[in-house]
Design a protein around this motif. Structure first.
Motif, mmCIF file in Angstrom:
data_model
loop_
_atom_site.group_PDB
_atom_site.id
_atom_site.type_symbol
_atom_site.label_atom_id
_atom_site.label_comp_id
_atom_site.label_asym_id
_atom_site.label_seq_id
_atom_site.Cartn_x
_atom_site.Cartn_y
_atom_site.Cartn_z
ATOM 1 N N ILE A 1 -13.371 2.206 -6.180
ATOM 2 C CA ILE A 1 -13.175 1.328 -4.939
ATOM 3 C C ILE A 1 -12.345 1.615 -3.828
ATOM 4 C CG2 ILE A 1 -13.215 -0.907 -3.890
ATOM 5 C CD1 ILE A 1 -14.244 -2.343 -6.617
ATOM 6 N N ALA A 2 -12.832 2.288 -2.940
ATOM 7 C CA ALA A 2 -11.819 2.713 -2.020
ATOM 8 C C ALA A 2 -11.615 1.794 -0.706
ATOM 9 C CB ALA A 2 -12.241 4.141 -1.336
ATOM 10 N N LEU A 3 -10.402 1.476 -0.391
ATOM 11 C CA LEU A 3 -9.959 0.664 0.686
ATOM 12 C C LEU A 3 -9.476 1.038 1.616
ATOM 13 C CD1 LEU A 3 -9.165 -2.705 -1.644
ATOM 14 C CD2 LEU A 3 -11.435 -2.013 -0.858
ATOM 15 N N ASP A 4 -9.597 1.457 2.931
ATOM 16 C CA ASP A 4 -8.896 2.210 3.935
ATOM 17 C C ASP A 4 -7.974 1.405 4.465
ATOM 18 O OD1 ASP A 4 -10.218 4.682 3.353
ATOM 19 O OD2 ASP A 4 -11.628 3.968 4.604
ATOM 20 N N THR A 5 -8.640 0.046 4.992
ATOM 21 C CA THR A 5 -7.565 -1.149 5.314
ATOM 22 C C THR A 5 -8.087 -2.206 4.363
ATOM 23 O OG1 THR A 5 -9.090 -1.361 7.234
ATOM 24 C CG2 THR A 5 -7.080 0.146 7.417
ATOM 25 N N ALA A 6 -7.072 -2.899 4.037
ATOM 26 C CA ALA A 6 -7.400 -4.288 3.229
ATOM 27 C C ALA A 6 -6.345 -5.215 3.420
ATOM 28 C CB ALA A 6 -7.681 -3.584 1.785
ATOM 29 N N ASP A 7 -6.832 -6.541 3.293
ATOM 30 C CA ASP A 7 -6.128 -7.603 3.122
ATOM 31 C C ASP A 7 -5.685 -8.125 1.754
ATOM 32 O OD1 ASP A 7 -8.298 -8.978 2.997
ATOM 33 O OD2 ASP A 7 -8.294 -9.744 4.967
ATOM 34 N N LYS A 8 -5.088 -9.019 1.489
ATOM 35 C CA LYS A 8 -4.878 -9.651 0.017
ATOM 36 C C LYS A 8 -6.268 -10.073 -0.486
ATOM 37 C CE LYS A 8 -3.365 -13.616 -0.666
ATOM 38 N NZ LYS A 8 -2.586 -15.044 -0.670
ATOM 39 N N VAL B 1 -2.843 -0.324 -14.938
ATOM 40 C CA VAL B 1 -1.741 0.754 -14.537
ATOM 41 C C VAL B 1 -1.721 0.738 -13.127
ATOM 42 C CG1 VAL B 1 -0.936 3.160 -14.565
ATOM 43 C CG2 VAL B 1 -1.838 1.871 -16.832
ATOM 44 N N VAL B 2 -0.436 0.921 -12.576
ATOM 45 C CA VAL B 2 -0.108 0.829 -11.063
ATOM 46 C C VAL B 2 0.555 2.196 -11.068
ATOM 47 C CG1 VAL B 2 0.570 -0.189 -9.133
ATOM 48 C CG2 VAL B 2 -0.349 -1.757 -10.822
ATOM 49 N N MET B 3 0.015 2.748 -9.523
ATOM 50 C CA MET B 3 0.892 4.053 -9.098
ATOM 51 C C MET B 3 1.559 3.465 -7.866
ATOM 52 S SD MET B 3 -1.693 6.922 -9.093
ATOM 53 C CE MET B 3 -2.860 7.442 -10.335
ATOM 54 N N ASP B 4 3.136 3.976 -7.818
ATOM 55 C CA ASP B 4 3.918 3.899 -6.847
ATOM 56 C C ASP B 4 4.724 2.514 -6.755
ATOM 57 O OD1 ASP B 4 3.310 6.199 -5.798
ATOM 58 O OD2 ASP B 4 2.071 5.397 -4.248
ATOM 59 N N ASN B 5 3.803 1.357 -7.269
ATOM 60 C CA ASN B 5 4.910 0.054 -6.955
ATOM 61 C C ASN B 5 4.813 -0.744 -8.293
ATOM 62 O OD1 ASN B 5 5.510 -0.902 -4.227
ATOM 63 N ND2 ASN B 5 3.616 0.110 -3.655
ATOM 64 N N ASP B 6 5.948 -1.169 -8.172
ATOM 65 C CA ASP B 6 6.087 -1.905 -9.583
ATOM 66 C C ASP B 6 5.825 -3.478 -9.135
ATOM 67 O OD1 ASP B 6 7.229 -3.311 -11.741
ATOM 68 O OD2 ASP B 6 9.484 -2.840 -11.580
ATOM 69 N N GLY C 1 7.533 8.386 7.146
ATOM 70 C CA GLY C 1 6.249 8.163 6.986
ATOM 71 C C GLY C 1 6.257 6.471 7.431
ATOM 72 N N PRO C 2 5.066 5.942 7.544
ATOM 73 C CA PRO C 2 5.016 4.619 7.899
ATOM 74 C C PRO C 2 5.839 3.678 7.155
ATOM 75 C CG PRO C 2 2.834 5.223 7.113
ATOM 76 C CD PRO C 2 3.784 6.349 7.261
ATOM 77 N N THR C 3 6.434 2.649 7.945
ATOM 78 C CA THR C 3 7.286 1.462 7.138
ATOM 79 C C THR C 3 6.435 0.841 6.190
ATOM 80 O OG1 THR C 3 8.829 1.342 9.088
ATOM 81 C CG2 THR C 3 8.946 -0.495 7.324
ATOM 82 N N GLY C 4 6.884 0.473 5.078
ATOM 83 C CA GLY C 4 5.991 -0.393 4.092
ATOM 84 C C GLY C 4 5.302 0.342 3.205
ATOM 85 N N TRP C 5 5.251 1.688 3.292
ATOM 86 C CA TRP C 5 4.846 2.499 2.265
ATOM 87 C C TRP C 5 5.704 2.948 1.447
ATOM 88 C CZ3 TRP C 5 -0.145 5.278 2.110
ATOM 89 C CH2 TRP C 5 -1.313 4.385 2.998
ATOM 90 N N GLN D 1 1.650 0.860 -0.927
ATOM 91 C CA GLN D 1 2.048 -0.258 0.063
ATOM 92 C C GLN D 1 2.659 -1.328 -0.630
ATOM 93 O OE1 GLN D 1 -1.761 0.075 2.479
ATOM 94 N NE2 GLN D 1 -0.446 0.228 4.011
ATOM 95 N N LEU D 2 3.634 -1.894 -0.068
ATOM 96 C CA LEU D 2 4.286 -3.055 -0.739
ATOM 97 C C LEU D 2 3.266 -4.211 -0.785
ATOM 98 C CD1 LEU D 2 7.958 -2.878 0.776
ATOM 99 C CD2 LEU D 2 7.098 -2.171 -1.685
ATOM 100 N N TRP D 3 2.465 -4.604 0.134
ATOM 101 C CA TRP D 3 1.532 -5.650 0.236
ATOM 102 C C TRP D 3 0.422 -5.410 -0.845
ATOM 103 C CZ3 TRP D 3 -3.387 -4.795 1.158
ATOM 104 C CH2 TRP D 3 -3.674 -3.544 1.988
ATOM 105 N N VAL D 4 -0.031 -4.444 -1.295
ATOM 106 C CA VAL D 4 -0.973 -3.958 -2.153
ATOM 107 C C VAL D 4 -0.117 -4.563 -3.411
ATOM 108 C CG1 VAL D 4 -2.269 -2.300 -3.371
ATOM 109 C CG2 VAL D 4 -2.021 -2.192 -0.795
ATOM 110 N N ALA D 5 0.753 -4.216 -3.802
ATOM 111 C CA ALA D 5 1.504 -4.421 -5.117
ATOM 112 C C ALA D 5 1.449 -6.132 -5.211
ATOM 113 C CB ALA D 5 2.742 -3.826 -5.245
ATOM 114 N N ARG D 6 1.816 -6.804 -4.003
ATOM 115 C CA ARG D 6 1.959 -8.168 -3.996
ATOM 116 C C ARG D 6 0.543 -8.752 -4.205
ATOM 117 N NH1 ARG D 6 5.766 -7.370 0.012
ATOM 118 N NH2 ARG D 6 4.396 -7.858 1.764
#
Length: 353
Positions: free
Chosen positions: A117-124, A165-170, A206-210, A148-153
């Motif tokens: 599932i590819a999400l180009d822009t997405a909210d929670k 398993v998650v890439m980039d964010n804890d 790069g953009p803030t939040g990434w 992005q941080l909000w994706v991890a949240r």
């Protein structure tokens, strides 16, 4: 009496039923091989209790009939669908696309199908819906490319009841994380430019939040501080060559700018064009370092010095970590897997003149 898994192969010369015109099923394989349906199921799932000669008889029957086990048959036998899910973001960019390709290749080699599932822009809510959909489809596990941080949240709130398993964010809950060593990469790039005699290094971030952009900017800043160099304000881009071009035009106006570290190669391409149009020669007047080492980087004018990220390794490692979590017989995974990076020195950098 029907032979069991402990019995030998089917008796030679057994008469065959005519299966022409009908798609063979597991019962047909069992009858032709002279074993039980349960034994066929054990062979499909590599049960070590099946004798070698019995296994070969079942496989031979499958080849003769042209039988291909369905996912549902495997699922009934093993309790697994042998399907994995991937949630990805901004999948058109080189990094996520390359990672997704690697995951798909590794999944096929391991005998799994992939639902992406590819999400180009997405909210929670969209993230939660994607996670729920993959869980409802019966995915044995999920990999989330979460830059992005909000994706991890959002993923943390989803609380999937299957291996993740998650890439980039804890996520902060012990979920394994696989990511490239962005801090080391930025440190290598910045130290390289300082070692060439440049008094400081400008940064196109790069953009803030990434998460990757934030880590690179933080490491760039820390490296300048440790060297006692001036720390100028970073310029914030959006990963595109267009934003690199716009920010590069701004940097080109400043005659004190002699070294630029750019947070990805696409923005670096825009910076190179802007410097060229302003009459600032690379690397004679300004040295430029990119990040990622996309395939085209070696063919920029001049060929770009950059930090290589092995996206194939990231995707493959993520898949293997997930499979070990699904298997649940291996030792617990470390909370963080850092994939090494490498500085590729080409012709866009040289000693300050």
């Amino acid at each position: 009496m029907t032979p069991s898994a402990a019995d030998g192969p089917a008796t030679k010369g057994r008469s065959r039923r005519n299966f022409a015109g009908a798609r063979p099923v597991m019962d047909d394989v069992a009858k032709l091989a002279g074993v039980s349906k349960q034994t066929v199921s054990r062979v499909l799932n590599d049960n070590p209790a099946v004798r070698a000669e019995t296994r070969e008889a079942v496989l031979a029957a499958m080849r003769t009939l042209g039988y291909r086990p369905s996912r549902s048959a495997r699922s009934l036998a093993s309790g697994r669908t042998r399907m994995l899910g991937v949630i990805s973001f901004d999948a058109a960019r080189y990094g996520p696309a390359s990672t997704l390709t690697a995951i798909n290749t590794a999944a096929q080699e391991a005998g799994y199908l992939l639902s992406s599932i590819a999400l180009d822009t997405a909210d929670k809510d969209t993230v939660l819906q994607a996670a729920d959909r993959l869980s409802a489809e019966g995915a044995d596990g999920v990999i989330a490319i979460a830059p992005q941080l909000w994706v991890a949240r959002a993923l943390a709130e989803a609380r999937l009841d299957i291996p993740l398993v998650v890439m980039d964010n804890d996520l902060g809950d012990g979920t394994p994380v696989v990511t490239s060593d962005a801090r080391t990469g930025a440190r290598l790039a910045t130290r390289h430019l300082l070692s060439l005699g440049h008094p400081t290094v400008r940064h196109v971030a790069g953009p803030t939040g990434w998460t990757s952009a934030d880590r690179r900017a933080e490491s760039w800043r820390d490296t300048l501080k440790a060297a006692g160099a001036e720390i100028p304000a970073p310029l914030i881009g959006d990963w595109s060559a267009d934003s690199g071009y716009d920010l590069g035009r701004e940097l080109a106006k400043d005659p004190t700018v002699t070294a630029i570290f750019v947070s990805n190669d696409q923005m670096a391409l825009g910076v190179l064009r802007a410097l060229h149009e302003a009459g600032r020669r690379v690397p004679e007047d300004v040295s430029v370092v990119g990040y990622d080492d996309i395939p085209e980087a070696a063919h920029f004018l001049p060929p770009l010095t950059t930090v290589r990220t092995d996206f194939t390794d990231i995707g493959t490692r993520s898949l293997h970590v997930l499979l070990r979590r699904i298997d649940d017989t291996s030792p617990p995974e470390p909370p963080l897997t850092l994939v090494p990076v490498e500085l590729r020195v080409r012709h866009s950098t040289r000693p300050a003149g």
